[in-house]
Write a protein that holds these residues in place. Sequence first.
Motif, PDB file in Angstrom:
ATOM      1  N   ILE A  14       0.830  -1.213   0.000  1.00  0.00           N
ATOM      2  CA  ILE A  14       0.000   0.000   0.000  1.00  0.00           C
ATOM      3  C   ILE A  14       0.863   1.261   0.000  1.00  0.00           C
ATOM      4  O   ILE A  14       0.488   2.273  -0.607  1.00  0.00           O
ATOM      5  N   VAL A  15       2.039   1.186   0.607  1.00  0.00           N
ATOM      6  CA  VAL A  15       2.950   2.347   0.553  1.00  0.00           C
ATOM      7  C   VAL A  15       3.396   2.587  -0.893  1.00  0.00           C
ATOM      8  O   VAL A  15       3.429   3.738  -1.369  1.00  0.00           O
ATOM      9  N   THR A  16       3.684   1.517  -1.610  1.00  0.00           N
ATOM     10  CA  THR A  16       4.130   1.648  -3.005  1.00  0.00           C
ATOM     11  C   THR A  16       3.014   2.210  -3.881  1.00  0.00           C
ATOM     12  O   THR A  16       3.234   3.124  -4.695  1.00  0.00           O
ATOM     13  N   ALA A  17       1.802   1.689  -3.695  1.00  0.00           N
ATOM     14  CA  ALA A  17       0.663   2.194  -4.465  1.00  0.00           C
ATOM     15  C   ALA A  17       0.425   3.672  -4.147  1.00  0.00           C
ATOM     16  O   ALA A  17       0.213   4.491  -5.056  1.00  0.00           O
ATOM     17  N   ALA A  18       0.480   4.019  -2.866  1.00  0.00           N
ATOM     18  CA  ALA A  18       0.263   5.408  -2.444  1.00  0.00           C
ATOM     19  C   ALA A  18       1.290   6.339  -3.070  1.00  0.00           C
ATOM     20  O   ALA A  18       0.966   7.442  -3.531  1.00  0.00           O
ATOM     21  N   SER A  19       2.517   5.874  -3.107  1.00  0.00           N
ATOM     22  CA  SER A  19       3.596   6.678  -3.649  1.00  0.00           C
ATOM     23  C   SER A  19       3.346   6.991  -5.125  1.00  0.00           C
ATOM     24  O   SER A  19       3.502   8.141  -5.575  1.00  0.00           O
ATOM     25  N   GLU A  20       2.919   5.993  -5.891  1.00  0.00           N
ATOM     26  CA  GLU A  20       2.642   6.191  -7.324  1.00  0.00           C
ATOM     27  C   GLU A  20       1.485   7.168  -7.540  1.00  0.00           C
ATOM     28  O   GLU A  20       1.540   8.035  -8.423  1.00  0.00           O
ATOM     29  N   LEU A  21       0.435   7.015  -6.744  1.00  0.00           N
ATOM     30  CA  LEU A  21      -0.755   7.862  -6.940  1.00  0.00           C
ATOM     31  C   LEU A  21      -0.498   9.293  -6.485  1.00  0.00           C
ATOM     32  O   LEU A  21      -0.971  10.251  -7.101  1.00  0.00           O
ATOM     33  N   ALA A  22       0.285   9.434  -5.411  1.00  0.00           N
ATOM     34  CA  ALA A  22       0.645  10.776  -4.940  1.00  0.00           C
ATOM     35  C   ALA A  22       1.510  11.478  -5.990  1.00  0.00           C
ATOM     36  O   ALA A  22       1.324  12.661  -6.287  1.00  0.00           O
ATOM     37  N   ARG A  23       2.433  10.710  -6.570  1.00  0.00           N
ATOM     38  CA  ARG A  23       3.306  11.267  -7.601  1.00  0.00           C
ATOM     39  C   ARG A  23       2.500  11.708  -8.830  1.00  0.00           C
ATOM     40  O   ARG A  23       2.756  12.760  -9.412  1.00  0.00           O
ATOM     41  N   ASN A  24       1.511  10.916  -9.206  1.00  0.00           N
ATOM     42  CA  ASN A  24       0.665  11.295 -10.343  1.00  0.00           C
ATOM     43  C   ASN A  24      -0.102  12.591 -10.043  1.00  0.00           C
ATOM     44  O   ASN A  24      -0.213  13.460 -10.918  1.00  0.00           O
ATOM     45  N   ALA A  25      -0.647  12.694  -8.833  1.00  0.00           N
ATOM     46  CA  ALA A  25      -1.410  13.899  -8.474  1.00  0.00           C
ATOM     47  C   ALA A  25      -0.521  15.135  -8.559  1.00  0.00           C
ATOM     48  O   ALA A  25      -0.944  16.208  -9.005  1.00  0.00           O
ATOM     49  N   LEU A  26       0.733  14.954  -8.148  1.00  0.00           N
ATOM     50  CA  LEU A  26       1.676  16.074  -8.179  1.00  0.00           C
ATOM     51  C   LEU A  26       2.125  16.376  -9.615  1.00  0.00           C
ATOM     52  O   LEU A  26       2.065  17.527 -10.066  1.00  0.00           O
ATOM     53  N   GLU A  27       2.522  15.309 -10.323  1.00  0.00           N
ATOM     54  CA  GLU A  27       3.126  15.469 -11.650  1.00  0.00           C
ATOM     55  C   GLU A  27       2.109  15.913 -12.706  1.00  0.00           C
ATOM     56  O   GLU A  27       2.374  16.797 -13.515  1.00  0.00           O
ATOM     57  N   TYR A  28       0.946  15.266 -12.721  1.00  0.00           N
ATOM     58  CA  TYR A  28      -0.041  15.557 -13.771  1.00  0.00           C
ATOM     59  C   TYR A  28      -1.139  16.493 -13.287  1.00  0.00           C
ATOM     60  O   TYR A  28      -1.713  17.234 -14.080  1.00  0.00           O
ATOM     61  N   GLY A  29      -1.465  16.394 -12.000  1.00  0.00           N
ATOM     62  CA  GLY A  29      -2.584  17.175 -11.474  1.00  0.00           C
ATOM     63  C   GLY A  29      -2.168  18.528 -10.936  1.00  0.00           C
ATOM     64  O   GLY A  29      -3.021  19.321 -10.540  1.00  0.00           O
ATOM     65  N   GLY A  30      -0.851  18.780 -10.898  1.00  0.00           N
ATOM     66  CA  GLY A  30      -0.374  20.056 -10.365  1.00  0.00           C
ATOM     67  C   GLY A  30      -0.514  20.158  -8.856  1.00  0.00           C
ATOM     68  O   GLY A  30      -0.530  21.249  -8.293  1.00  0.00           O
ATOM     69  N   GLY A  31      -0.629  19.009  -8.202  1.00  0.00           N
ATOM     70  CA  GLY A  31      -0.802  18.990  -6.745  1.00  0.00           C
ATOM     71  C   GLY A  31      -2.214  18.588  -6.376  1.00  0.00           C
ATOM     72  O   GLY A  31      -3.097  18.564  -7.231  1.00  0.00           O
ATOM     73  N   GLY A  32      -2.408  18.262  -5.128  1.00  0.00           N
ATOM     74  CA  GLY A  32      -3.739  17.828  -4.696  1.00  0.00           C
ATOM     75  C   GLY A  32      -3.718  17.432  -3.243  1.00  0.00           C
ATOM     76  O   GLY A  32      -2.989  18.033  -2.448  1.00  0.00           O
ATOM     77  N   THR A  33      -4.514  16.411  -2.926  1.00  0.00           N
ATOM     78  CA  THR A  33      -4.612  15.970  -1.532  1.00  0.00           C
ATOM     79  C   THR A  33      -4.575  14.447  -1.456  1.00  0.00           C
ATOM     80  O   THR A  33      -4.926  13.756  -2.407  1.00  0.00           O
ATOM     81  N   ALA A  34      -4.165  13.979  -0.274  1.00  0.00           N
ATOM     82  CA  ALA A  34      -4.248  12.554   0.051  1.00  0.00           C
ATOM     83  C   ALA A  34      -5.071  12.445   1.322  1.00  0.00           C
ATOM     84  O   ALA A  34      -4.753  13.090   2.321  1.00  0.00           O
ATOM     85  N   CYS A  35      -6.133  11.657   1.268  1.00  0.00           N
ATOM     86  CA  CYS A  35      -6.962  11.424   2.456  1.00  0.00           C
ATOM     87  C   CYS A  35      -6.717   9.995   2.931  1.00  0.00           C
ATOM     88  O   CYS A  35      -6.831   9.047   2.151  1.00  0.00           O
ATOM     89  N   LEU A  36      -6.338   9.859   4.196  1.00  0.00           N
ATOM     90  CA  LEU A  36      -6.109   8.541   4.793  1.00  0.00           C
ATOM     91  C   LEU A  36      -7.285   8.219   5.706  1.00  0.00           C
ATOM     92  O   LEU A  36      -7.697   9.080   6.502  1.00  0.00           O
ATOM     93  N   GLN A  37      -7.814   7.009   5.603  1.00  0.00           N
ATOM     94  CA  GLN A  37      -8.930   6.601   6.466  1.00  0.00           C
ATOM     95  C   GLN A  37      -8.710   5.173   6.960  1.00  0.00           C
ATOM     96  O   GLN A  37      -8.327   4.300   6.181  1.00  0.00           O
ATOM     97  N   VAL A  38      -8.997   4.960   8.233  1.00  0.00           N
ATOM     98  CA  VAL A  38      -9.070   3.592   8.753  1.00  0.00           C
ATOM     99  C   VAL A  38     -10.536   3.209   8.803  1.00  0.00           C
ATOM    100  O   VAL A  38     -11.369   3.934   9.369  1.00  0.00           O
ATOM    101  N   LEU A  39     -10.871   2.078   8.187  1.00  0.00           N
ATOM    102  CA  LEU A  39     -12.240   1.577   8.151  1.00  0.00           C
ATOM    103  C   LEU A  39     -12.361   0.390   9.101  1.00  0.00           C
ATOM    104  O   LEU A  39     -11.412  -0.374   9.262  1.00  0.00           O
ATOM    105  N   GLU A  40     -13.540   0.249   9.695  1.00  0.00           N
ATOM    106  CA  GLU A  40     -13.798  -0.917  10.532  1.00  0.00           C
ATOM    107  C   GLU A  40     -15.128  -1.509  10.140  1.00  0.00           C
ATOM    108  O   GLU A  40     -16.151  -0.820  10.165  1.00  0.00           O
ATOM    109  N   GLU A  41     -15.086  -2.771   9.741  1.00  0.00           N
ATOM    110  CA  GLU A  41     -16.305  -3.469   9.358  1.00  0.00           C
ATOM    111  C   GLU A  41     -16.340  -4.724  10.219  1.00  0.00           C
ATOM    112  O   GLU A  41     -15.685  -5.716   9.913  1.00  0.00           O
TER     113      GLU A  41
END
Length: 134
Positions: free
Chosen positions: A41-68
Motif C-alpha cells: 500500500i505504501v508503493t501504491a500510495a507513492s505512485e498515486l501521490a506522484r501522479n497527483a503532483l506530476e499531472y494534477g499540479g498537486g492535490g490531496t491525500a486522504c487517509l482513512q481507517v475503516l472498521e467493518e
Amino acid sequence: MPVVRDELLRLDSTQDIVAVRHEVRAWATSIGLNLVDQTKIVTAASELARNALEYGGGGTACLQVLEEGSRKGLRLTFEDRGPGIADIALAMTDGYTSSGGLGLGLSGAKRLVNEFEIHSTPGEGTRVTITRWK
Ligand SMILES: Nc1ncnc2c1ncn2[C@@H]1O[C@H](COP(=O)(O)OP(=O)(O)O)[C@@H](O)[C@H]1O
Ligand SMILES: [Mg+2]
C-alpha cells in the motif's frame, strides 16, 4: 462503512510524497498489516501521490481507517484538480505513459490493493481511491 480515523494531507511537493509514504506506513502498521502488505500500500500510495503532483499540479491525500465488524482496512483517496484523464482504459494499460515514465503507476497500484476506483473528468480533475484490508 464506519471510518474510525482520518487525516487529509496536501500534495504540493516531493517532500509531501515522502510524508505520505511515512504516514501510510505508520497507519498500515497500526491496523496490523504485515510487512509485505504495508509495502504494497505504501508503493501504491507513492505512485498515486506522484501522479497527483506530476499531472494534477498537486492535490490531496486522504487517509482513512475503516472498521467493518472485526475487519480493518486502510483506504486512501488521492485527488487533484488537474486536466483529468480523457481515456481511463488507456491510462490503466501497463506501459502507457504520456510523459516518458514507466507507465506502471496506475496499473501497478491496482494490482497492489484489494479495491481500486478511479474517477476522472477532463478539465476538472482526478480522484483515485484504494483500499487494503487486513
Ligand atoms: N492524476 C492524473 N491526472 C492526469 N493524468 C494522469 C493522472 N494520473 C495518471 N495520468 C495519466 O495516466 C498515464 C499513466 O500513469 P501511470 O500509470 O502512473 O504511468 P506514468 O506516470 O509512468 O506515465 C500518465 O502518463 C498520465 O498521462
Ligand atoms: Mg505515474
